[in-house]
Design a protein around this motif. Structure first.
Motif, PDB file in Angstrom:
ATOM      1  N   LYS A 433      83.479  85.323 -35.573  1.00 47.13           N
ATOM      2  CA  LYS A 433      83.059  85.535 -34.198  1.00 47.13           C
ATOM      3  C   LYS A 433      82.234  87.025 -34.256  1.00 47.13           C
ATOM      4  CE  LYS A 433      86.423  85.783 -31.082  1.00 47.13           C
ATOM      5  NZ  LYS A 433      87.390  85.620 -29.835  1.00 47.13           N
ATOM      6  N   TYR A 434      83.146  88.097 -34.878  1.00 49.06           N
ATOM      7  CA  TYR A 434      82.590  89.436 -34.549  1.00 49.06           C
ATOM      8  C   TYR A 434      81.612  90.028 -35.817  1.00 49.06           C
ATOM      9  CZ  TYR A 434      85.891  89.873 -30.897  1.00 49.06           C
ATOM     10  OH  TYR A 434      86.630  89.643 -29.773  1.00 49.06           O
ATOM     11  N   SER A 435      81.307  88.887 -36.808  1.00 47.33           N
ATOM     12  CA  SER A 435      80.295  89.355 -37.749  1.00 47.33           C
ATOM     13  C   SER A 435      79.054  88.388 -37.424  1.00 47.33           C
ATOM     14  CB  SER A 435      80.953  89.210 -39.157  1.00 47.33           C
ATOM     15  OG  SER A 435      81.686  87.963 -39.260  1.00 47.33           O
ATOM     16  N   TYR A 477      94.074  92.723 -24.172  1.00 48.87           N
ATOM     17  CA  TYR A 477      92.980  93.914 -24.435  1.00 48.87           C
ATOM     18  C   TYR A 477      91.597  93.415 -24.979  1.00 48.87           C
ATOM     19  CZ  TYR A 477      90.929  98.384 -25.619  1.00 48.87           C
ATOM     20  OH  TYR A 477      90.056  99.403 -25.773  1.00 48.87           O
ATOM     21  N   ARG A 478      90.734  93.784 -24.604  1.00 49.38           N
ATOM     22  CA  ARG A 478      89.212  93.426 -25.246  1.00 49.38           C
ATOM     23  C   ARG A 478      88.723  95.087 -25.139  1.00 49.38           C
ATOM     24  NH1 ARG A 478      85.488  89.332 -24.621  1.00 49.38           N
ATOM     25  NH2 ARG A 478      85.637  89.280 -26.640  1.00 49.38           N
ATOM     26  N   SER A 479      87.822  95.229 -26.132  1.00 49.19           N
ATOM     27  CA  SER A 479      87.094  96.202 -26.195  1.00 49.19           C
ATOM     28  C   SER A 479      85.866  96.374 -24.961  1.00 49.19           C
ATOM     29  CB  SER A 479      86.496  96.438 -27.491  1.00 49.19           C
ATOM     30  OG  SER A 479      85.431  97.394 -27.503  1.00 49.19           O
ATOM     31  N   GLY A 489      85.878  85.835 -25.680  1.00 51.95           N
ATOM     32  CA  GLY A 489      87.388  85.872 -26.123  1.00 51.95           C
ATOM     33  C   GLY A 489      88.216  86.084 -25.100  1.00 51.95           C
ATOM     34  N   SER A 490      89.619  85.823 -25.317  1.00 49.07           N
ATOM     35  CA  SER A 490      90.508  85.801 -24.220  1.00 49.07           C
ATOM     36  C   SER A 490      91.197  86.958 -24.178  1.00 49.07           C
ATOM     37  CB  SER A 490      91.440  84.580 -24.579  1.00 49.07           C
ATOM     38  OG  SER A 490      91.804  84.565 -25.775  1.00 49.07           O
ATOM     39  N   GLY A 491      91.277  87.748 -25.422  1.00 49.10           N
ATOM     40  CA  GLY A 491      92.330  89.085 -25.522  1.00 49.10           C
ATOM     41  C   GLY A 491      93.692  88.842 -25.734  1.00 49.10           C
ATOM     42  N   GLY A 493      94.731  86.507 -28.807  1.00 44.51           N
ATOM     43  CA  GLY A 493      94.707  86.281 -30.190  1.00 44.51           C
ATOM     44  C   GLY A 493      95.652  87.207 -30.883  1.00 44.51           C
ATOM     45  N   LEU A 494      95.286  88.561 -30.985  1.00 42.56           N
ATOM     46  CA  LEU A 494      95.877  89.469 -31.796  1.00 42.56           C
ATOM     47  C   LEU A 494      97.466  89.798 -31.360  1.00 42.56           C
ATOM     48  CD1 LEU A 494      93.315  91.897 -32.959  1.00 42.56           C
ATOM     49  CD2 LEU A 494      94.213  89.945 -34.156  1.00 42.56           C
ATOM     50  N   SER A 495      97.498  89.687 -30.099  1.00 38.66           N
ATOM     51  CA  SER A 495      98.984  90.192 -29.558  1.00 38.66           C
ATOM     52  C   SER A 495     100.005  88.825 -30.226  1.00 38.66           C
ATOM     53  CB  SER A 495      99.160  90.065 -27.872  1.00 38.66           C
ATOM     54  OG  SER A 495      98.783  88.839 -27.367  1.00 38.66           O
TER      55      SER A 495
HETATM   56  P1  ADP Z   1      89.444  88.480 -28.279  1.00 39.15           P
HETATM   57  O1  ADP Z   1      89.760  86.880 -27.908  1.00 39.15           O
HETATM   58  O2  ADP Z   1      88.806  89.141 -27.517  1.00 39.15           O
HETATM   59  O3  ADP Z   1      88.886  88.185 -29.852  1.00 39.15           O
HETATM   60  P2  ADP Z   1      91.972  89.321 -29.840  1.00 39.15           P
HETATM   61  O4  ADP Z   1      93.326  89.563 -29.188  1.00 39.15           O
HETATM   62  O5  ADP Z   1      91.770  88.278 -30.980  1.00 39.15           O
HETATM   63  O6  ADP Z   1      90.989  88.825 -28.528  1.00 39.15           O
HETATM   64  O7  ADP Z   1      91.068  90.657 -30.331  1.00 39.15           O
HETATM   65  C1  ADP Z   1      91.387  91.768 -29.372  1.00 39.15           C
HETATM   66  C2  ADP Z   1      90.042  92.678 -29.501  1.00 39.15           C
HETATM   67  O8  ADP Z   1      90.195  93.197 -30.981  1.00 39.15           O
HETATM   68  C3  ADP Z   1      88.831  91.947 -29.828  1.00 39.15           C
HETATM   69  O9  ADP Z   1      88.371  91.914 -28.362  1.00 39.15           O
HETATM   70  C4  ADP Z   1      87.923  92.813 -30.537  1.00 39.15           C
HETATM   71  O10 ADP Z   1      87.569  94.030 -29.742  1.00 39.15           O
HETATM   72  C5  ADP Z   1      88.849  93.341 -31.654  1.00 39.15           C
HETATM   73  N1  ADP Z   1      88.522  92.682 -32.899  1.00 39.15           N
HETATM   74  C6  ADP Z   1      89.581  91.714 -33.202  1.00 39.15           C
HETATM   75  N2  ADP Z   1      89.243  91.245 -34.419  1.00 39.15           N
HETATM   76  C7  ADP Z   1      88.200  91.898 -34.858  1.00 39.15           C
HETATM   77  C8  ADP Z   1      87.171  91.840 -35.834  1.00 39.15           C
HETATM   78  N3  ADP Z   1      87.353  90.885 -36.726  1.00 39.15           N
HETATM   79  N4  ADP Z   1      86.236  92.482 -35.949  1.00 39.15           N
HETATM   80  C9  ADP Z   1      85.859  93.360 -34.746  1.00 39.15           C
HETATM   81  N5  ADP Z   1      86.565  93.549 -33.881  1.00 39.15           N
HETATM   82  C10 ADP Z   1      87.670  92.839 -33.618  1.00 39.15           C
END
Ligand code: ADP
Length: 533
Positions: A433-435, A477-479, A489-491, A493-495
């Motif tokens: 997604k982010y690339s 959290y989303r930037s 994105g849903s914010g 995934g990483l949590s």
């Molecule tokens: P989202 O659904 O927004 O991706 P995540 O919890 O997966 O939610 O990620 C939280 C935030 O971390 C993202 O909104 C993004 O700002 C940042 N992020 C996560 N993975 C990457 C990545 N590979 N490259 C850049 N930013 C990332």
């Protein structure tokens, strides 16, 4: 899908959210106003109370000292008045005929306070006196009697003469009376014994002197009795004797004025400290409520955004599945290769949907504390290989170059394969997604390091700013960067990833440079059979 419904719902949601936010803010503003108002009122009232109290204490102490002085003077004078009553008794038993003889015959018991008795005829001659000291008698007749005569004392009432002759003080009680048959006015005089002032004052002063400095002074500040009060400090009180020793002043000053003041200062300091502590506590409570409210508002906003994002994320695969299955059902594409391709799309989109739904469900279970893991010995390399297939279609579609490097002979780990699949899919999903705009290389490495199996997912995408980096594992959290906002994105995934890694006793680390890419490293401890531990 009905476009009207589609466009109407967000705006309704937005206005109701705005409405609730507005009423919340209004309530909070009212509560803040009440709090600030009551805090200020308490502050002002307390300050006034403290300053008033200071004055009140001083006044009440001075007043109580004045009362003390008056009380003492009254007691002393009562003692003299008690002696005075004896003059009445004497005149009552005296006949008018031979006064001097009668006086001599009477056995007059006198107190040590009384020095001599004198009976004067209307011309000022001494008819009787028990004073044998002739110079003193002369002094009384020549210097004192004229002063008494000048006083115009009414009949049958006792008056006092407090006077000094040659710097020596005298006190007399004087009673003028009329002999019944002769119509002549005689004067009966009692001279008090001032040589021993202690006999007068000691009984009244003794207790007082413990806490107060006592002094009796004349008009020229000569100390007659007691100790001179050098430095009349606070709470000093003085009063002239009203009837008897009226040329003397009675003074009183607390010995412990400094102590009284110190006590009062301590008490005030304590009150002020308590009030300040209370105000600080109130303000801290308010601050906590404020922070709580801020957090609540943020979470509500994030949740709403989450729901919006998830719905949108579901919409895309659903539309694709619907579109391609319709084509297949209607039999418009007859060649097998295209049909296979469409079926592949439908499968991939279904997988994407499944991933999304799993993510949301797992997150919801985690939120409600229902997330359960099923740990077993497993091969992480096999899991990675299997799940990468899911991304095949998307990788091809988005032209991503996926580099996978799995070290041979990796030890097994103890884990929940569904949960760890979710970790991999989330990291890979984010990497793709982010690339999407830049260099589309994604590296996946799996290797052993000491007792851990390490999974690294590296991309060369937009990267994460240093401000966002500490918060990316927070839920929702989303930037706020535009480059992130335009990517769906849903914010959560990483949590979810962090929660799963923690549950596996693992560690997660992230390194990222804006515009250069991101690398996530996950370490899971290798499996150790129960016998080894
Ligand atoms: P989202 O659904 O927004 O991706 P995540 O919890 O997966 O939610 O990620 C939280 C935030 O971390 C993202 O909104 C993004 O700002 C940042 N992020 C996560 N993975 C990457 C990545 N590979 N490259 C850049 N930013 C990332």
């Amino acid at each position: 899908m009905n476009p009207n419904t589609d466009s109407a719902s967000p705006s309704t949601g937005q206005s109701s959210r705005l409405g609730s936010l507005f009423s919340n803010i209004k309530l909070f503003a009212i509560a803040t106003f009440i709090l600030v108002f009551s805090t200020l009122t308490v502050g002002v009232l307390t300050t006034r109370y403290i300053t008033e109290k200071e004055g009140v204490l001083e006044i009440s102490l001075i007043q109580s000292n004045i009362r003390l002085v008056n009380q003492t003077l009254e007691n002393i004078e009562q003692q003299i008045l008690k002696e005075d009553r004896r003059l009445y008794e004497l005149t009552a038993i005296l006949g008018w005929e031979d006064l001097s003889q009668k006086l001599e015959e009477q056995s007059i018991t006198r107190s040590p306070l009384v020095k001599h008795l004198y009976l004067f005829d209307p011309q000022g001659n001494i008819l009787f006196s028990d004073c044998e000291d002739h110079p003193h008698r002369r002094l009384i007749q020549q210097r004192i009697y004229p002063q008494m005569a000048r006083k115009r004392i009414p009949l049958q009432s006792i008056h006092h003469l407090h006077t000094s002759v040659n710097a020596v003080y005298y006190l007399f009680s004087i009673l003028k009376f009329q002999a019944a048959t002769q119509q002549m006015v005689y004067t009966l005089v009692m001279e008090f014994n001032l040589e021993n002032l202690g006999a007068f004052f000691d009984p009244f002063i003794h207790d007082l002197a413990k806490n107060y400095q006592i002094c009796i002074q004349d008009y020229e500040n000569n100390v007659i009795y007691g100790e001179a009060i050098e430095d009349p400090r606070k709470y000093f009180a003085e009063q002239r004797f009203p009837n008897t020793f009226y040329r003397w002043m009675f003074q009183l000053s607390p010995r412990n004025a400094a102590e009284i003041e110190q006590d009062e200062r301590n008490r005030r300091a304590l009150t002020v400290a308590l009030i300040v502590i209370n105000l600080v506590l109130i303000l801290s409570a308010w601050f906590l409520v404020y922070m709580g409210r801020k957090r609540e508002v943020r979470l509500t906003r994030q949740k709403e955004e989450f729901i919006r994002n998830v719905s949108h994320e579901m919409k895309t695969p659903l539309s694709l599945i619907k579109m391609f299955s319709e084509i297949l059902i209607l039999g418009r594409k007859r060649d097998e290769i295209t049909r296979q391709e469409y079926l592949g799309i439908i499968f991939a989109e279904t997988e994407r949907l499944t991933f999304l739904v799993n993510n949301v469900l797992d997150f919801s279970n985690l939120e409600r504390g229902l997330q359960k893991f099923c740990f077993e010995e497993m091969d992480l390399a096999a899991l990675v290989s299997k799940h990468l297939e899911v991304f095949d279609y998307r990788i091809k579609k988005e032209n991503v170059h996926l580099h996978v490097d799995i070290a041979p002979d990796l030890p097994s780990i103890e884990g929940d394969s569904n949960a760890l699949a979710l970790v991999l899919l989330n990291l890979l999903d984010n990497a793709i997604k982010y690339s999407s705009d830049g260099r589309k290389d994604v590296h996946i490495r799996l290797f052993r390091e000491e007792n851990d199996v390490v999974l690294v997912v590296r991309d060369y995408g937009i990267g994460i700013s240093p401000q966002d980096l500490p918060r990316i594992f927070e839920k929702f959290y989303r930037s706020n960067h535009l480059s992130v906002r335009r990517i769906r994105g849903s914010g959560i995934g990483l949590s979810l990833v962090r929660y799963i890694v923690d549950a596996h006793n693992g560690r997660i680390a992230v390194e990222s440079t804006p515009d250069q890419g991101t690398e996530f490293t996950i370490r899971i401890p290798r499996y150790s059979p129960p016998s080894e531990t």
